[in-house]
Scaffold this motif. Sequence first.
Motif, PDB file in Angstrom:
ATOM      1  N   CYS A  98       0.867  -1.083   0.028  1.00 15.49           N
ATOM      2  CA  CYS A  98       0.004   0.104  -0.011  1.00 15.49           C
ATOM      3  C   CYS A  98       0.865   1.253   0.088  1.00 15.49           C
ATOM      4  N   LEU A  99       1.147   1.739  -1.040  1.00 11.49           N
ATOM      5  CA  LEU A  99       2.196   2.720  -1.290  1.00 11.49           C
ATOM      6  C   LEU A  99       1.711   4.067  -1.578  1.00 11.49           C
ATOM      7  N   GLU A 100       1.884   5.177  -0.936  1.00  9.97           N
ATOM      8  CA  GLU A 100       1.379   6.476  -1.187  1.00  9.97           C
ATOM      9  C   GLU A 100      -0.241   6.409  -1.328  1.00  9.97           C
ATOM     10  N   VAL A 101      -0.842   5.825  -0.231  1.00 11.12           N
ATOM     11  CA  VAL A 101      -2.417   5.703  -0.534  1.00 11.12           C
ATOM     12  C   VAL A 101      -2.890   5.982   1.114  1.00 11.12           C
ATOM     13  N   ILE A 102      -2.478   5.516   2.207  1.00 12.51           N
ATOM     14  CA  ILE A 102      -3.254   5.805   3.351  1.00 12.51           C
ATOM     15  C   ILE A 102      -3.363   7.306   3.737  1.00 12.51           C
ATOM     16  N   GLU A 103      -2.483   8.193   3.435  1.00 15.51           N
ATOM     17  CA  GLU A 103      -2.602   9.730   3.527  1.00 15.51           C
ATOM     18  C   GLU A 103      -3.964  10.215   2.576  1.00 15.51           C
ATOM     19  N   HIS A 104      -4.449   9.465   1.559  1.00 18.21           N
ATOM     20  CA  HIS A 104      -5.713   9.943   0.783  1.00 18.21           C
ATOM     21  C   HIS A 104      -7.016   9.402   1.479  1.00 18.21           C
ATOM     22  N   LEU A 105      -7.038   8.618   2.578  1.00 15.47           N
ATOM     23  CA  LEU A 105      -8.308   8.268   3.312  1.00 15.47           C
ATOM     24  C   LEU A 105      -8.699   8.935   4.528  1.00 15.47           C
ATOM     25  N   PRO A 140      -3.648  18.084  -3.194  1.00 18.43           N
ATOM     26  CA  PRO A 140      -4.825  18.334  -2.796  1.00 18.43           C
ATOM     27  C   PRO A 140      -5.754  17.202  -2.349  1.00 18.43           C
ATOM     28  N   THR A 141      -5.332  15.980  -2.624  1.00 21.68           N
ATOM     29  CA  THR A 141      -6.044  14.812  -2.347  1.00 21.68           C
ATOM     30  C   THR A 141      -5.805  14.191  -1.141  1.00 21.68           C
ATOM     31  N   HIS A 142      -4.691  14.632  -0.469  1.00 17.22           N
ATOM     32  CA  HIS A 142      -4.301  14.006   0.928  1.00 17.22           C
ATOM     33  C   HIS A 142      -5.198  14.715   1.856  1.00 17.22           C
ATOM     34  N   ILE A 143      -5.645  13.855   2.549  1.00 15.99           N
ATOM     35  CA  ILE A 143      -6.570  14.009   3.878  1.00 15.99           C
ATOM     36  C   ILE A 143      -6.403  14.025   5.009  1.00 15.99           C
ATOM     37  N   THR A 144      -5.394  12.800   5.507  1.00 13.11           N
ATOM     38  CA  THR A 144      -5.026  12.458   6.675  1.00 13.11           C
ATOM     39  C   THR A 144      -3.387  12.152   6.953  1.00 13.11           C
ATOM     40  N   PRO A 145      -2.583  12.937   7.708  1.00 11.73           N
ATOM     41  CA  PRO A 145      -1.390  12.708   7.649  1.00 11.73           C
ATOM     42  C   PRO A 145      -1.348  11.281   8.663  1.00 11.73           C
ATOM     43  N   VAL A 146      -0.283  10.459   8.579  1.00  8.08           N
ATOM     44  CA  VAL A 146      -0.125   9.414   9.283  1.00  8.08           C
ATOM     45  C   VAL A 146       1.207   9.264   9.677  1.00  8.08           C
ATOM     46  N   SER A 147       1.367   9.423  11.080  1.00  6.85           N
ATOM     47  CA  SER A 147       2.960   9.502  11.759  1.00  6.85           C
ATOM     48  C   SER A 147       3.230   7.935  11.835  1.00  6.85           C
ATOM     49  N   ARG A 148       4.992   7.980  12.342  1.00  3.45           N
ATOM     50  CA  ARG A 148       5.341   6.804  12.667  1.00  3.45           C
ATOM     51  C   ARG A 148       4.847   6.180  13.954  1.00  3.45           C
ATOM     52  N   GLU A 149       4.305   7.055  14.783  1.00  4.70           N
ATOM     53  CA  GLU A 149       3.833   6.547  15.986  1.00  4.70           C
ATOM     54  C   GLU A 149       2.439   6.064  15.695  1.00  4.70           C
ATOM     55  N   ASP A 150       1.628   6.528  14.763  1.00  6.79           N
ATOM     56  CA  ASP A 150       0.404   5.875  14.265  1.00  6.79           C
ATOM     57  C   ASP A 150       0.662   4.645  13.810  1.00  6.79           C
ATOM     58  N   LEU A 151       1.886   4.480  13.003  1.00 12.13           N
ATOM     59  CA  LEU A 151       1.928   3.230  12.311  1.00 12.13           C
ATOM     60  C   LEU A 151       2.486   2.014  13.368  1.00 12.13           C
ATOM     61  N   ALA A 152       3.316   2.481  14.141  1.00 15.38           N
ATOM     62  CA  ALA A 152       3.843   1.560  15.356  1.00 15.38           C
ATOM     63  C   ALA A 152       2.681   1.074  16.262  1.00 15.38           C
ATOM     64  N   GLY A 153       1.698   2.174  16.455  1.00 18.63           N
ATOM     65  CA  GLY A 153       0.620   1.605  17.276  1.00 18.63           C
ATOM     66  C   GLY A 153      -0.210   0.510  16.814  1.00 18.63           C
ATOM     67  N   LEU A 154      -0.207   0.327  15.382  1.00 17.02           N
ATOM     68  CA  LEU A 154      -0.721  -0.749  14.648  1.00 17.02           C
ATOM     69  C   LEU A 154       0.010  -1.833  14.346  1.00 17.02           C
ATOM     70  N   GLY A 155       1.335  -1.803  15.001  1.00 18.99           N
ATOM     71  CA  GLY A 155       2.308  -3.037  15.218  1.00 18.99           C
ATOM     72  C   GLY A 155       3.253  -3.071  13.974  1.00 18.99           C
ATOM     73  N   PHE A 156       3.549  -1.813  13.292  1.00 18.03           N
ATOM     74  CA  PHE A 156       4.411  -1.752  12.144  1.00 18.03           C
ATOM     75  C   PHE A 156       5.677  -1.238  12.627  1.00 18.03           C
ATOM     76  N   TYR A 157       6.920  -1.874  11.792  1.00 18.65           N
ATOM     77  CA  TYR A 157       8.139  -1.431  12.196  1.00 18.65           C
ATOM     78  C   TYR A 157       8.254  -0.112  10.956  1.00 18.65           C
ATOM     79  N   THR A 158       8.882   0.962  11.581  1.00 19.70           N
ATOM     80  CA  THR A 158       8.929   2.150  10.760  1.00 19.70           C
ATOM     81  C   THR A 158      10.365   2.494  10.394  1.00 19.70           C
ATOM     82  N   SER A 159      10.772   3.062   9.183  1.00 18.76           N
ATOM     83  CA  SER A 159      11.850   3.724   9.025  1.00 18.76           C
ATOM     84  C   SER A 159      11.564   4.991   8.060  1.00 18.76           C
ATOM     85  N   THR A 160      12.609   5.911   7.963  1.00 17.94           N
ATOM     86  CA  THR A 160      12.272   7.089   7.211  1.00 17.94           C
ATOM     87  C   THR A 160      13.461   7.098   6.107  1.00 17.94           C
ATOM     88  N   HIS A 161      13.078   7.720   5.070  1.00 17.34           N
ATOM     89  CA  HIS A 161      13.750   7.857   3.769  1.00 17.34           C
ATOM     90  C   HIS A 161      13.551   8.768   2.910  1.00 17.34           C
TER      91      HIS A 161
END
Length: 197
Positions: A98-105, A140-161
Motif C-alpha cells: 500500500c504505497l502512497e495511499v493511506i494519506e488519501h483516506l 490536494p487529495t491528501h486528507i489524513t497525515p499518518v505518523s510513525r507513531e500511528d503506524l507503530a501503534g498498529l504493530g508496524f516497524y517504521t523507517s524514514t527515507h
Amino acid sequence: MPAQRAPLRPAPVPVEKFFRRPYLERATRYRLAADRLATGGLSDRHSIADIGAGHTELDVCLRTEHGWRGRYLPVDRWTGTADLDTWEPPMRFDWMACLEVIEHLHDPARLVRVLQDSADHGVVITTPNPDVVDVLALDPTHITPVSREDLAGLGFYTSTHNLYGTDNDGICALWYRAGNDLVERVITPAPYEGGQR
C-alpha cells in the motif's frame, strides 16, 4: 431592435496541468518496498495485492529489477476497482503493498487493519512523513497525515527515507505476520535528482 448579446462568462480558472514524474524519479519507493518484501521472504510462489496500484509500477520494479514471477493483483479506486475507504479484500494474499495511499483516506487505520487481517506473510506501506513535510500541502487529495507513531501503534516497524526530495520525508512501514524481528537490510535510497514536482 438590436441583437441581444449573450452574457459574458468569466474566463475559466487555469488548472495546473498534471505532471507525472518519470519512473526513475519515483522508483526509490518501489525499490524500498521490494526490499522489505524480499527481507520477509517474498518468493515466486507468493501473491501480492498492490492497494492503490496506480500504474502498477511496484509490479514493474519487482519483475524487471528483481526477476520476481509471482501473482500480482492491482487494486485501485481510479480504475473503478475499489473505493479504498470501504474496500475489503475478496480473498487472502501472501503480501499486501500500500504505497502512497493511506494519506488519501478518511480512516487509514481501518484499511491498515484490513490489510493485516488479509495478509498471510506481511504488509508494506509508504506514506509522507508529517514530522518533515506538510502532508496536506503536498497534494490536494491528501486528507489524513499518518505518523510513525500511528503506524507503530498498529504493530508496524517504521523507517524514514528520502522519497520526495527532502531528507527523511517519507515513511516506510512494514508488518510481518511472523514478527518484525527480521534483521533489516541496509537500504540506501537513490538520491533525488531534482526536477519538477
